[in-house]
Design a protein around this motif. Sequence first.
Motif, PDB file in Angstrom:
ATOM      1  N   ILE A  42       0.839  -1.200   0.000  1.00  0.00           N
ATOM      2  CA  ILE A  42       0.000   0.000   0.000  1.00  0.00           C
ATOM      3  C   ILE A  42       0.877   1.255   0.000  1.00  0.00           C
ATOM      4  O   ILE A  42       0.621   2.204  -0.735  1.00  0.00           O
ATOM      5  CB  ILE A  42      -0.945   0.007   1.229  1.00  0.00           C
ATOM      6  CG1 ILE A  42      -1.981  -1.123   1.098  1.00  0.00           C
ATOM      7  CG2 ILE A  42      -1.628   1.357   1.397  1.00  0.00           C
ATOM      8  CD1 ILE A  42      -2.889  -1.281   2.295  1.00  0.00           C
ATOM      9  N   ASP A  45       2.424   1.843  -3.463  1.00  0.00           N
ATOM     10  CA  ASP A  45       1.412   2.364  -4.383  1.00  0.00           C
ATOM     11  C   ASP A  45       1.125   3.838  -4.105  1.00  0.00           C
ATOM     12  O   ASP A  45       1.033   4.650  -5.018  1.00  0.00           O
ATOM     13  CB  ASP A  45       0.089   1.582  -4.221  1.00  0.00           C
ATOM     14  CG  ASP A  45       0.182   0.195  -4.832  1.00  0.00           C
ATOM     15  OD1 ASP A  45       1.221  -0.105  -5.454  1.00  0.00           O
ATOM     16  OD2 ASP A  45      -0.788  -0.576  -4.685  1.00  0.00           O
ATOM     17  N   GLU A  46       0.985   4.126  -2.830  1.00  0.00           N
ATOM     18  CA  GLU A  46       0.595   5.476  -2.442  1.00  0.00           C
ATOM     19  C   GLU A  46       1.707   6.479  -2.769  1.00  0.00           C
ATOM     20  O   GLU A  46       1.457   7.523  -3.365  1.00  0.00           O
ATOM     21  CB  GLU A  46       0.275   5.488  -0.940  1.00  0.00           C
ATOM     22  CG  GLU A  46      -0.630   6.603  -0.502  1.00  0.00           C
ATOM     23  CD  GLU A  46      -1.947   6.642  -1.255  1.00  0.00           C
ATOM     24  OE1 GLU A  46      -2.547   5.567  -1.475  1.00  0.00           O
ATOM     25  OE2 GLU A  46      -2.374   7.749  -1.635  1.00  0.00           O
ATOM     26  N   SER A  49       2.181   6.911  -6.572  1.00  0.00           N
ATOM     27  CA  SER A  49       1.098   7.639  -7.234  1.00  0.00           C
ATOM     28  C   SER A  49       1.116   9.124  -6.843  1.00  0.00           C
ATOM     29  O   SER A  49       0.814   9.987  -7.656  1.00  0.00           O
ATOM     30  CB  SER A  49      -0.261   7.001  -6.943  1.00  0.00           C
ATOM     31  OG  SER A  49      -0.689   7.337  -5.657  1.00  0.00           O
ATOM     32  N   ARG A  50       1.525   9.408  -5.607  1.00  0.00           N
ATOM     33  CA  ARG A  50       1.641  10.822  -5.228  1.00  0.00           C
ATOM     34  C   ARG A  50       2.763  11.504  -6.011  1.00  0.00           C
ATOM     35  O   ARG A  50       2.621  12.632  -6.465  1.00  0.00           O
ATOM     36  CB  ARG A  50       1.901  10.982  -3.716  1.00  0.00           C
ATOM     37  CG  ARG A  50       0.702  10.780  -2.808  1.00  0.00           C
ATOM     38  CD  ARG A  50      -0.559  11.399  -3.321  1.00  0.00           C
ATOM     39  NE  ARG A  50      -0.461  12.855  -3.500  1.00  0.00           N
ATOM     40  CZ  ARG A  50      -1.267  13.566  -4.286  1.00  0.00           C
ATOM     41  NH1 ARG A  50      -2.200  12.957  -4.994  1.00  0.00           N
ATOM     42  NH2 ARG A  50      -1.144  14.866  -4.387  1.00  0.00           N
ATOM     43  N   ALA A  53       1.606  12.296  -9.276  1.00  0.00           N
ATOM     44  CA  ALA A  53       0.572  13.334  -9.262  1.00  0.00           C
ATOM     45  C   ALA A  53       1.156  14.745  -9.153  1.00  0.00           C
ATOM     46  O   ALA A  53       0.543  15.701  -9.609  1.00  0.00           O
ATOM     47  CB  ALA A  53      -0.410  13.083  -8.107  1.00  0.00           C
ATOM     48  N   ARG A  86      -0.152  21.475  -6.410  1.00  0.00           N
ATOM     49  CA  ARG A  86      -0.528  20.285  -5.636  1.00  0.00           C
ATOM     50  C   ARG A  86       0.447  20.040  -4.496  1.00  0.00           C
ATOM     51  O   ARG A  86       1.659  20.172  -4.675  1.00  0.00           O
ATOM     52  CB  ARG A  86      -0.550  19.043  -6.533  1.00  0.00           C
ATOM     53  CG  ARG A  86      -1.772  18.970  -7.397  1.00  0.00           C
ATOM     54  CD  ARG A  86      -1.808  17.669  -8.175  1.00  0.00           C
ATOM     55  NE  ARG A  86      -2.986  17.637  -9.033  1.00  0.00           N
ATOM     56  CZ  ARG A  86      -3.190  16.743  -9.991  1.00  0.00           C
ATOM     57  NH1 ARG A  86      -2.285  15.817 -10.214  1.00  0.00           N
ATOM     58  NH2 ARG A  86      -4.281  16.757 -10.720  1.00  0.00           N
ATOM     59  N   THR A  90      -2.088  14.364  -0.329  1.00  0.00           N
ATOM     60  CA  THR A  90      -3.467  14.760  -0.090  1.00  0.00           C
ATOM     61  C   THR A  90      -3.757  14.414   1.366  1.00  0.00           C
ATOM     62  O   THR A  90      -3.017  13.670   2.001  1.00  0.00           O
ATOM     63  CB  THR A  90      -4.448  13.973  -0.972  1.00  0.00           C
ATOM     64  OG1 THR A  90      -4.296  12.579  -0.673  1.00  0.00           O
ATOM     65  CG2 THR A  90      -4.176  14.201  -2.442  1.00  0.00           C
ATOM     66  N   GLU A  91      -4.843  14.944   1.844  1.00  0.00           N
ATOM     67  CA  GLU A  91      -5.247  14.654   3.211  1.00  0.00           C
ATOM     68  C   GLU A  91      -5.355  13.132   3.405  1.00  0.00           C
ATOM     69  O   GLU A  91      -4.906  12.556   4.377  1.00  0.00           O
ATOM     70  CB  GLU A  91      -6.608  15.300   3.443  1.00  0.00           C
ATOM     71  CG  GLU A  91      -7.019  15.385   4.864  1.00  0.00           C
ATOM     72  CD  GLU A  91      -8.296  16.193   4.994  1.00  0.00           C
ATOM     73  OE1 GLU A  91      -8.501  16.775   6.040  1.00  0.00           O
ATOM     74  OE2 GLU A  91      -9.100  16.225   4.032  1.00  0.00           O
ATOM     75  N   TRP A  92      -5.949  12.505   2.401  1.00  0.00           N
ATOM     76  CA  TRP A  92      -6.180  11.066   2.464  1.00  0.00           C
ATOM     77  C   TRP A  92      -4.883  10.277   2.417  1.00  0.00           C
ATOM     78  O   TRP A  92      -4.679   9.354   3.182  1.00  0.00           O
ATOM     79  CB  TRP A  92      -7.113  10.689   1.325  1.00  0.00           C
ATOM     80  CG  TRP A  92      -7.449   9.240   1.208  1.00  0.00           C
ATOM     81  CD1 TRP A  92      -7.419   8.501   0.071  1.00  0.00           C
ATOM     82  CD2 TRP A  92      -7.897   8.350   2.239  1.00  0.00           C
ATOM     83  NE1 TRP A  92      -7.812   7.219   0.333  1.00  0.00           N
ATOM     84  CE2 TRP A  92      -8.109   7.095   1.651  1.00  0.00           C
ATOM     85  CE3 TRP A  92      -8.128   8.490   3.609  1.00  0.00           C
ATOM     86  CZ2 TRP A  92      -8.541   5.979   2.363  1.00  0.00           C
ATOM     87  CZ3 TRP A  92      -8.554   7.375   4.326  1.00  0.00           C
ATOM     88  CH2 TRP A  92      -8.765   6.152   3.701  1.00  0.00           C
ATOM     89  N   VAL A  95      -3.296  10.348   5.715  1.00  0.00           N
ATOM     90  CA  VAL A  95      -3.973   9.439   6.651  1.00  0.00           C
ATOM     91  C   VAL A  95      -3.458   8.011   6.451  1.00  0.00           C
ATOM     92  O   VAL A  95      -3.097   7.311   7.394  1.00  0.00           O
ATOM     93  CB  VAL A  95      -5.505   9.483   6.460  1.00  0.00           C
ATOM     94  CG1 VAL A  95      -6.178   8.327   7.197  1.00  0.00           C
ATOM     95  CG2 VAL A  95      -6.060  10.825   6.921  1.00  0.00           C
ATOM     96  N   ILE A  96      -3.421   7.593   5.194  1.00  0.00           N
ATOM     97  CA  ILE A  96      -3.002   6.229   4.879  1.00  0.00           C
ATOM     98  C   ILE A  96      -1.562   5.970   5.315  1.00  0.00           C
ATOM     99  O   ILE A  96      -1.266   5.023   6.030  1.00  0.00           O
ATOM    100  CB  ILE A  96      -3.104   5.976   3.357  1.00  0.00           C
ATOM    101  CG1 ILE A  96      -4.563   6.007   2.907  1.00  0.00           C
ATOM    102  CG2 ILE A  96      -2.471   4.643   2.982  1.00  0.00           C
ATOM    103  CD1 ILE A  96      -4.707   5.986   1.397  1.00  0.00           C
TER     104      ILE A  96
END
Lengths: 121, 250
Positions: A42, A45-46, A49-50, A53, A86, A90-92, A95-96
């Motif tokens: 996870i 991936d996170e 992808s950030r 982005a 950007r 992100t907030e999410w 969190v993750i």
Amino acid sequence: MPGPVTIRIPADTAHVALVRAAATALAARMDFTFDRITDLHIAVDEVCSRLMAVSVEPTTIEVTFRTEGDALTMQASIDGTRRTDRDMFTEWSRVILEAIADRVVAPGGSSVEVALSRGDR
Amino acid sequence: MRSGSREIPDKEHVKERFRELRDTGDPAIRQELIEVHLGLVEYLARRFAGRGEPLDDLIQVATIGLVKAVDRFDPAREVEFSTYATPTIVGELKRHFRDKGWAVRIPRRLQELNLRLGTIVAELSQQGGRSPTVAEIAGAANTTEEEVLEAMDSAHAYNLVSLDAAPGDEGLSLHEQLGEEDETLDLLEYRASLAPLLEELPPRERRMLYLRFFKGMTQSEIAQQLGISQMHVSRLLARTLATLRDRLEG
């Protein structure tokens, strides 16, 4: 793991699987628990992808893994131009990553460092 | 979501309409025959739910099977349409899963190992009171660490939630699924960007995210609480996060 391991991939989603595979293999050698290996997936991936982005026309993602006691650290960066509109997280995604990792740092620019411990055993 | 309480079409009427369709070729009758059997489609599609494919997709696939059956059915035969159509629809659903690449592209030994992994991980977790390491899993599975890693990867790549899938969410009320922690989910409200997206998720996925990322439970603990395997939790989490990621970035 004696020294750092670096993997460089084209900056697209399809190649993130390679980083995941490398991370998995390294973590398995460090005796990570199954839970923590899936957490590591996870995180990979996170983070990737950030990075994609926040970068304009990136070509390459570079990830370096190091051991730090019982933890695996992952330092990832991307080339291309940093998007100013950007945030790295992100907030999410914060969190993750904060739920999963023992340490999450975005030292500025287009790089991120996270550290994951191998889990209770 | 469509309701499951469709009327069962009258058999004699269906036969009669099929005869008319064969005589006239009237597309309106064809359409009508398709529509009255959508209940059957949904019923069969649900039997394949919980294996990693969204129900709506499955219903679409099953509908293709229904259309084929309607076009091929011969009313002169001594068989009811639903009996005739069922294997066609089920065949279409099975082909859909096969075409997803699982069966053709993953070596059989890895498929088998992958299916065993869920059980092995659960057993080891129970015995040891913690999540097992890859070395421990390989030992229990009587195989190499490499193989275990490969099998884990194949699960990730193909995202097939597959045979250890829990029964679908149907039948449980939202409250039953969420339990008492439901209230704490309200805390999410202040995360303005996130709340609407979480709202759209199926209850089980939402609960999983909540337990993992807000309550700090491990995937094994979540698996135990939800009564599904850790592998299943891990795949659902990965998929849900990917979905959210796409939507957040718009």
